[in-house]
Design an enzyme around this catalytic site. Structure first.
Site, short mmCIF file in Angstrom:
data_model
loop_
_atom_site.label_atom_id
_atom_site.label_comp_id
_atom_site.label_asym_id
_atom_site.label_seq_id
_atom_site.Cartn_x
_atom_site.Cartn_y
_atom_site.Cartn_z
N SER A 162 85.17 60.75 -17.95
CA SER A 162 86.38 60.92 -17.73
C SER A 162 87.37 60.68 -18.79
O SER A 162 87.01 59.80 -19.47
CB SER A 162 86.78 60.01 -16.42
OG SER A 162 88.03 60.16 -16.29
N TYR A 195 86.64 51.42 -11.80
CA TYR A 195 85.91 52.74 -12.07
C TYR A 195 85.90 53.35 -13.42
O TYR A 195 85.25 53.75 -13.84
CB TYR A 195 87.06 53.69 -11.21
CG TYR A 195 86.65 55.06 -11.39
CD1 TYR A 195 85.57 55.79 -10.97
CD2 TYR A 195 87.54 56.16 -12.36
CE1 TYR A 195 85.31 57.12 -11.28
CE2 TYR A 195 87.36 57.07 -12.71
CZ TYR A 195 86.01 58.20 -12.07
OH TYR A 195 85.89 59.22 -12.61
N LYS A 208 82.83 54.29 -15.98
CA LYS A 208 82.44 55.42 -16.79
C LYS A 208 82.29 55.23 -18.43
O LYS A 208 81.37 55.58 -18.93
CB LYS A 208 83.79 56.24 -16.68
CG LYS A 208 83.94 57.13 -15.37
CD LYS A 208 82.61 58.01 -14.94
CE LYS A 208 82.88 58.57 -13.64
NZ LYS A 208 81.69 59.26 -13.21
P1 NAD Z 1 83.24 63.95 -5.26
O1 NAD Z 1 83.32 62.66 -4.69
O2 NAD Z 1 83.73 65.07 -4.58
O3 NAD Z 1 81.62 64.22 -5.70
C1 NAD Z 1 80.64 63.07 -5.85
C2 NAD Z 1 79.60 63.16 -5.04
O4 NAD Z 1 78.65 62.23 -5.58
C3 NAD Z 1 79.77 63.28 -3.80
O5 NAD Z 1 79.32 64.61 -2.98
C4 NAD Z 1 79.26 62.18 -3.26
O6 NAD Z 1 79.03 62.03 -1.81
C5 NAD Z 1 78.08 61.81 -4.01
N1 NAD Z 1 77.56 60.46 -4.28
C6 NAD Z 1 78.25 59.54 -4.60
N2 NAD Z 1 77.29 58.34 -4.76
C7 NAD Z 1 75.98 58.86 -4.29
C8 NAD Z 1 74.73 58.48 -4.42
N3 NAD Z 1 74.55 57.27 -4.77
N4 NAD Z 1 73.47 59.18 -4.23
C9 NAD Z 1 74.05 60.58 -3.80
N5 NAD Z 1 75.17 60.94 -3.85
C10 NAD Z 1 76.23 60.06 -4.24
O7 NAD Z 1 83.88 63.79 -6.51
P2 NAD Z 1 84.25 65.18 -7.88
O8 NAD Z 1 85.56 65.04 -7.88
O9 NAD Z 1 83.27 66.04 -7.44
O10 NAD Z 1 83.52 64.20 -8.95
C11 NAD Z 1 82.33 64.20 -9.67
C12 NAD Z 1 82.24 63.37 -10.69
O11 NAD Z 1 83.28 63.55 -11.81
C13 NAD Z 1 82.25 61.94 -10.34
O12 NAD Z 1 81.44 61.22 -11.18
C14 NAD Z 1 83.75 61.67 -10.81
O13 NAD Z 1 83.79 60.21 -11.16
C15 NAD Z 1 83.78 62.51 -12.15
N6 NAD Z 1 84.96 62.89 -12.33
C16 NAD Z 1 85.86 63.13 -11.42
C17 NAD Z 1 87.29 63.63 -11.63
C18 NAD Z 1 88.42 64.16 -10.68
O14 NAD Z 1 89.31 63.85 -10.88
N7 NAD Z 1 87.80 64.77 -9.76
C19 NAD Z 1 87.82 63.36 -13.30
C20 NAD Z 1 86.99 63.00 -13.98
C21 NAD Z 1 85.69 62.50 -13.70
C1 WQD Z 2 98.48 62.67 -11.34
C2 WQD Z 2 100.23 62.45 -11.63
C3 WQD Z 2 100.48 60.16 -10.47
C4 WQD Z 2 99.85 61.10 -6.12
C5 WQD Z 2 93.17 60.18 -12.01
C6 WQD Z 2 92.18 59.08 -12.45
C7 WQD Z 2 91.42 59.63 -13.73
C8 WQD Z 2 90.83 60.91 -13.26
C9 WQD Z 2 91.83 61.84 -12.49
C10 WQD Z 2 88.45 60.36 -12.32
C11 WQD Z 2 100.29 60.92 -11.86
C12 WQD Z 2 101.30 61.20 -9.78
C13 WQD Z 2 100.01 61.04 -7.70
C14 WQD Z 2 100.96 61.09 -5.46
C15 WQD Z 2 102.37 61.19 -7.68
N1 WQD Z 2 89.93 60.88 -12.23
N2 WQD Z 2 101.25 61.26 -8.25
N3 WQD Z 2 102.23 61.16 -6.14
O1 WQD Z 2 96.07 59.29 -12.00
O2 WQD Z 2 96.34 61.29 -13.54
O3 WQD Z 2 94.23 60.49 -12.71
O4 WQD Z 2 92.21 61.26 -11.51
O5 WQD Z 2 88.21 59.97 -13.62
O6 WQD Z 2 90.60 58.61 -14.11
O7 WQD Z 2 93.07 57.96 -12.63
O8 WQD Z 2 95.57 61.76 -11.41
O9 WQD Z 2 96.21 63.10 -9.27
O10 WQD Z 2 96.25 60.54 -9.33
O11 WQD Z 2 98.00 61.87 -10.62
O12 WQD Z 2 103.66 61.31 -8.06
O13 WQD Z 2 100.95 60.99 -4.23
O14 WQD Z 2 100.63 62.51 -10.14
O15 WQD Z 2 101.82 59.25 -10.47
O16 WQD Z 2 101.44 60.77 -12.60
P1 WQD Z 2 95.43 60.43 -12.35
P2 WQD Z 2 96.51 61.69 -10.03
#
Ligand code: NAD
Ligand code: WQD
Length: 338
Positions: free
Chosen positions: A125, A150, A154
């Site tokens: 991330s 969190y 990562k």
């Molecule tokens: P998500 O929660 O939809 O997907 C994660 C999946 O992992 C889920 O289906 C959950 O059930 C499964 N899971 C969690 N722990 C588990 C375990 N112990 N065993 C088996 N399955 C398990 O989230 P996502 O948005 O699809 O994110 C996928 C990955 O990408 C995550 O690692 C997340 O941290 C990372 N990521 C997400 C974002 C974002 O904004 N969505 C941004 C950066 C990184």
């Molecule tokens: C985006 C913008 C909020 C909700 C997060 C994690 C990051 C990554 C992606 C996993 C910000 C604003 C949000 C609301 C708002 N995940 N906001 N009202 O915080 O950039 O990133 O998700 O790795 O690690 O921190 O994403 O979608 O929460 O927010 O105004 O109800 O929207 O303040 O500026 P963020 P977000």
């Protein structure tokens, strides 16, 4: 064609990546404990692609179970999506986050070693850049000081992958640093399905638009940005999914560790997102300005050059596409997969 194991593959990014991998000709095996997802997502992946996914209900921390899956399938590469991802919850329950996220990683790497699987892609991330690095973020920067558990999981997992690769020159690792994934498959059959009150901006907006919540609160309008609201690098989840296909092609053909940003390189403000969403979809999203959210930083976005140089990948979808596809998913599935 090669077989890719998607740990946590029933989730938001995993299910979209499954579609992209199947469309590209890869075979896909998914294991998920459904702690934040539903097997219905994978049934829909099969509907979209007309192909079959080998699906297992399994906890990735369960070594014996994961070994069984590796025994039953000839796995060529692993993508590790499995993890808990809610920033606020990680502050309340840090041990649960460290236990789940670190343990899944260790079990996967140990199982891979046992079966001589040496290709792995990890869902990292942009959060690992911390808040001190200047923007845009580029992969050569040091990992920063994370603002929540969190983020630390990562950063720690990146370190674990790097150390494992140092010790095993056969290992090939791609650490993908995602920026802000939004949007959905254009069919509207799969999308993001958060449980409870959404933490992230786009699912909150779509739930206001569909009438589940009465208004959006924009967290802060006094930031040092052009319109005073925070700016982020939003990326369409299908662009992100295609980035995983390119990373899979790459990891299968190389050794060593690469860190790669997956972002567009262009930031948009919260106000721009809400306004664009309303305009392209012709639907109202009432919003008001509220106080800043603890831990938010004013602006971050990717330098996206490395993904282009290494993978020949760049994003193709616009902010309009992201807003249209997010809404298409939400309005067809007002209660998600339930
Ligand atoms: P998500 O929660 O939809 O997907 C994660 C999946 O992992 C889920 O289906 C959950 O059930 C499964 N899971 C969690 N722990 C588990 C375990 N112990 N065993 C088996 N399955 C398990 O989230 P996502 O948005 O699809 O994110 C996928 C990955 O990408 C995550 O690692 C997340 O941290 C990372 N990521 C997400 C974002 C974002 O904004 N969505 C941004 C950066 C990184
Ligand atoms: C985006 C913008 C909020 C909700 C997060 C994690 C990051 C990554 C992606 C996993 C910000 C604003 C949000 C609301 C708002 N995940 N906001 N009202 O915080 O950039 O990133 O998700 O790795 O690690 O921190 O994403 O979608 O929460 O927010 O105004 O109800 O929207 O303040 O500026 P963020 P977000």
């Amino acid at each position: 064609m090669a077989t890719v194991f998607l740990a946590g593959g029933a989730g938001y990014i995993g299910s979209h990546t499954a579609v992209a991998l199947l469309d590209a000709g890869y075979d896909v095996v998914v294991a998920d404990n459904y702690s934040n997802s539903s097997p219905e997502a994978i049934r829909r992946v099969e509907r979209i692609t007309g192909k079959t996914v080998q699906l297992y209900e399994a906890d990735i921390r369960d070594s014996a179970r994961i070994s069984e899956i590796f025994q039953e399938n000839r796995i060529d590469a692993v993508i590790h999506f499995a993890g808990l991802k809610a920033v606020g919850e990680s502050v309340q329950k840090p041990l649960m986050y460290y236990r789940n996220n670190i343990d899944t990683t260790l079990t996967l790497l140990e199982t891979m070693a046992k079966f001589n699987v040496n290709k792995v892609i990890f869902s990292s991330s942009a959060t690992v850049y911390g808040s001190e690095n200047p923007i845009p973020y580029i992969e050569t920067m040091q990992r920063g000081v994370c603002s929540n558990p969190y983020g630390w999981t990562k950063a720690m997992m990146e370190q674990i992958f790097e150390d494992a690769a140092k010790a095993n020159p056969e290992l090939s690792v791609v650490l993908l640093r995602y920026f802000n994934p939004i949007g959905a498959h254009p069919s509207g059959l799969i999308g993001e399905d958060p449980t409870g009150i959404p933490n992230n901006l786009m699912p909150y907006i779509t739930q206001v638009a569909v009438g589940k919540r009465d208004h959006l609160t924009v967290f802060g309008n006094d930031y040092p940005t052009p319109d005073g609201t925070c700016r982020r690098d939003y990326i369409h989840v299908m662009d992100l999914a295609n980035g995983h296909v390119k990373a899979t092609d790459y990891v299968l053909a190389h050794k060593g560790v690469e860190i790669v940003n997956l972002g567009t390189g262009t930031p948009y403000s919260v106000t721009e997102i809400v306004e664009t969403f309303q305009r392209v979809n012709g639907v109202a999203v009432p919003y008001e300005f509220g106080p800043r959210r603890f831990g938010d930083i004013p602006e971050f976005y990717a330098n996206a050059d490395k993904a282009l140089a290494l993978f020949g990948w760049r994003t193709e979808k616009s902010l309009e596409d992201m807003c249209r596809d997010s809404w298409n998913w939400q309005k067809q599935n007002p209660n998600g997969y339930r």
